[in-house]
Design a protein around this motif. Sequence first.
Motif, PDB file in Angstrom:
ATOM      1  N   GLU A 182      -3.987   0.777 -11.808  1.00 16.05           N
ATOM      2  CA  GLU A 182      -3.363   0.995 -10.494  1.00 16.05           C
ATOM      3  C   GLU A 182      -4.354   1.564  -9.494  1.00 16.05           C
ATOM      4  OE1 GLU A 182      -0.394   0.097  -9.504  1.00 16.05           O
ATOM      5  OE2 GLU A 182       0.759  -0.176 -11.347  1.00 16.05           O
ATOM      6  N   SER A 204       1.608   3.967 -13.871  1.00 19.10           N
ATOM      7  CA  SER A 204       2.864   3.267 -13.636  1.00 19.10           C
ATOM      8  C   SER A 204       3.210   2.595 -14.963  1.00 19.10           C
ATOM      9  CB  SER A 204       2.720   2.218 -12.541  1.00 19.10           C
ATOM     10  OG  SER A 204       2.211   1.016 -13.082  1.00 19.10           O
ATOM     11  N   GLN A 206       3.583  -0.354 -15.484  1.00 17.36           N
ATOM     12  CA  GLN A 206       3.398  -1.767 -15.162  1.00 17.36           C
ATOM     13  C   GLN A 206       3.408  -2.713 -16.362  1.00 17.36           C
ATOM     14  OE1 GLN A 206       3.439  -2.886 -12.079  1.00 17.36           O
ATOM     15  NE2 GLN A 206       3.374  -4.975 -12.858  1.00 17.36           N
ATOM     16  N   ARG A 228      -1.177  10.216 -11.368  1.00 17.96           N
ATOM     17  CA  ARG A 228      -2.434   9.687 -10.836  1.00 17.96           C
ATOM     18  C   ARG A 228      -3.337  10.849 -10.458  1.00 17.96           C
ATOM     19  NH1 ARG A 228      -0.087   4.325  -7.507  1.00 17.96           N
ATOM     20  NH2 ARG A 228       1.163   3.706  -9.285  1.00 17.96           N
ATOM     21  N   HIS A 470      -3.911  -5.549  -5.026  1.00 14.35           N
ATOM     22  CA  HIS A 470      -2.737  -4.880  -5.608  1.00 14.35           C
ATOM     23  C   HIS A 470      -3.131  -4.489  -7.033  1.00 14.35           C
ATOM     24  CE1 HIS A 470       1.437  -3.725  -5.538  1.00 14.35           C
ATOM     25  NE2 HIS A 470       1.818  -4.599  -6.436  1.00 14.35           N
ATOM     26  N   SER A 517       5.640  -0.871  -3.205  1.00  9.70           N
ATOM     27  CA  SER A 517       5.048  -2.193  -3.208  1.00  9.70           C
ATOM     28  C   SER A 517       5.265  -2.866  -4.553  1.00  9.70           C
ATOM     29  CB  SER A 517       3.576  -2.146  -2.832  1.00  9.70           C
ATOM     30  OG  SER A 517       2.870  -1.432  -3.798  1.00  9.70           O
ATOM     31  N   GLY A 518       5.241  -4.181  -4.498  1.00  7.44           N
ATOM     32  CA  GLY A 518       5.485  -4.939  -5.715  1.00  7.44           C
ATOM     33  C   GLY A 518       4.975  -6.347  -5.570  1.00  7.44           C
ATOM     34  N   SER A 519       5.290  -7.152  -6.560  1.00  4.28           N
ATOM     35  CA  SER A 519       4.780  -8.517  -6.517  1.00  4.28           C
ATOM     36  C   SER A 519       5.488  -9.391  -7.540  1.00  4.28           C
ATOM     37  CB  SER A 519       3.276  -8.534  -6.812  1.00  4.28           C
ATOM     38  OG  SER A 519       3.016  -8.033  -8.108  1.00  4.28           O
ATOM     39  N   ILE A 563       8.909  -4.382  -8.446  1.00  3.47           N
ATOM     40  CA  ILE A 563       8.459  -3.483  -7.377  1.00  3.47           C
ATOM     41  C   ILE A 563       8.607  -2.047  -7.854  1.00  3.47           C
ATOM     42  CG2 ILE A 563      10.759  -3.257  -6.295  1.00  3.47           C
ATOM     43  CD1 ILE A 563       9.228  -3.519  -3.556  1.00  3.47           C
TER      44      ILE A 563
HETATM   45  N1  ASP Z   1       3.153  -0.841 -10.476  1.00  2.88           N
HETATM   46  C1  ASP Z   1       3.083  -1.009  -9.058  1.00  2.88           C
HETATM   47  C2  ASP Z   1       2.790   0.319  -8.384  1.00  2.88           C
HETATM   48  O1  ASP Z   1       3.015   1.360  -8.970  1.00  2.88           O
HETATM   49  C3  ASP Z   1       4.349  -1.506  -8.473  1.00  2.88           C
HETATM   50  C4  ASP Z   1       4.670  -2.894  -8.933  1.00  2.88           C
HETATM   51  O2  ASP Z   1       3.835  -3.769  -8.788  1.00  2.88           O
HETATM   52  O3  ASP Z   1       5.814  -3.088  -9.374  1.00  2.88           O
HETATM   53  O4  ASP Z   1       2.358   0.336  -7.250  1.00  2.88           O
END
Ligand code: ASP
Length: 617
Positions: A182, A204, A206, A228, A470, A517-519, A563
């Motif tokens: 991240e 995260s 992720q 973080r 990202h 944010s997300g994707s 997200i």
């Molecule tokens: N893991 C990403 C973040 O913490 C968010 C995501 O892409 O869902 O920014």
Amino acid sequence: MLDFLGDLRRTHMCGALRASDAGKKAVLMGWVNRRRDHGNLLFIDLRDRTGIAQIVFNAERDAAIHEKAGGLRNEYVIAVTGTVKLRDPNTINRNMPTGEVELVAEELRILNESKLPPFLPSDTALTNEETRLKYRYIDLRRDVMQFNIETRHKVAKAIRDYLSDQGFFEIETPFMTRSTPEGARDYLVPSRVQPGTFYALPQSPQMFKQILMISGFDKYFQIVRCFRDEDLRADRQPEFTQIDLEMSYPQPERVWEVVEGFLTAAFRAAGSEIKTPFPRMDYDEAIRLYGIDKPDLRLPAFTDVRECFTPENLQELAINPNLPLIAIRTPKVSELSRKERDDIKPMFHSKGGAKIFEDFKRIANKFPEAAAAIAKKASMEEGDLIVLVAGSAQAGPQTAMPAHRKVTPQELAIYASAGLLRLALAQKYADRHGIFKKTGDPAKDFRFIWVTNFPMFEWDEGEKIWNAAHHPFTSPHEEDMKLLEAGVESLNDPQSPLSSVRALAYDVVLNGTELGSGSIRIHRQDIQSKIFRALGMTEEEARARFGFFLEALEYGTPPHGGIALGLDRIVMIIAGAESLREVIPFPKTARAVDLMVDAPTPVSDSQLKDLGIVVKK
Ligand code: ASP
């Protein structure tokens, strides 16, 4: 002498007593908020989470209890049994929900004493933040903090309920895990049983949430702590809470719908209505209109006023005719005084060859026609301030850019300078008219926007490589796969077609603050390998870092996306708080220190020995 609670049961919360309770018996428990001694009558304001009730100890009714109450001090914890009575009409307090009644005390149990606290929960003037954080338990007794933490609970609950109703499962993922990409540093936890190895706390969840899609859970969410280790930044917390979600088979719009749904529920839980769907905007357009990827829509967008000048005008002003010429309009600023003008001068120092004309009047005197055209195009009204930002002629002509680029780096430099200036001007000057505030807008002017189609890669000038803008699991735009293919052939080139690959990535922004944010993710191993290649990672390097994940991708991964939104920030905005620390019960300082428990601390030599760690002094 202290009393025991015994079998005494509370009947009412302090804030609950009303005129309709008059005549009833009540047992209240709480803290002594304030004491007023009127001779035979002693009044105590008793406080709990719900509010304050007035207790009367009357010496004429009961001399013993009056005397006992005389020993009460601020923040003592007591239980009082008595009868609710209507107050005399001239002592009714309309500013308090319980202001029509008081409790006439019949029994008092002093459950605990309190040392004199360094500050009182009822103090209106706040002590410095360090003291507040050190004595956080006192600070949290203050009604603002109680309100903030209650708001946090309500917001989180509304989100949980909404997502559960939509068929999302809340699933926990590990805290002791390995590094996620991240972009920040990891907090590491040494393993004792396998000396020399470390877990990473998740930046995260992720990879886990993507694996949950591979595992067939279809819709996942979690209100989850993330960690973080970033350099000192004013309003950042090393551990913070995300509303993290992932779903199978979505288009971006489907994810947005879900987010709009839970934000509506969250704001409603705190009494605000928001409008959905949120407007949407491509990254490129956000840059062209606002000079930033998290536009604050409460302020006017830029107007490009290049065509308002003749080529001769531009030459005379030493403006590059091939670059944007932006008018920034800040509403209702009125004329700036000379001092204010001087004050903002330092703001105008810009990078990247942008030229800034803050004195619109001077331009108007010299080029009245151009000025009139600009005023019209930018919809200038009485009292608005206009500042122009242009490309300096000395910056030379625009370098030829590959056709695939939408916003060139030179244009970007101008847009970005103008974007910073637009915000700085608004914060400094529009605020004096109360029309613009960074957070906690009293007018509840909540302006959301989705910014989408971000660039997939960012050029790192120092390292001469492309980084993921990202994270590397973000899917490129389906239309840009060709550019990606061409791009991996010219990796160390800032002009590479990689520069134009768009990501299926999106941010949700509120009043200039990024909430999340997300994707859409990559679900195919062949595309994932290309991305790693574009990022300059060899197959072996990628396997070493994310091997388990790449392997999982090969076992029937459905298309998926998601997200994450910052809960702390959302609560801060909803509660109208000034900083994240106001909505986190036990936050850390900007230096990542917990002042109450005093962490971090050194550990004992034997602990270090167990872990096989030697600390260099
Ligand atoms: N893991 C990403 C973040 O913490 C968010 C995501 O892409 O869902 O920014």
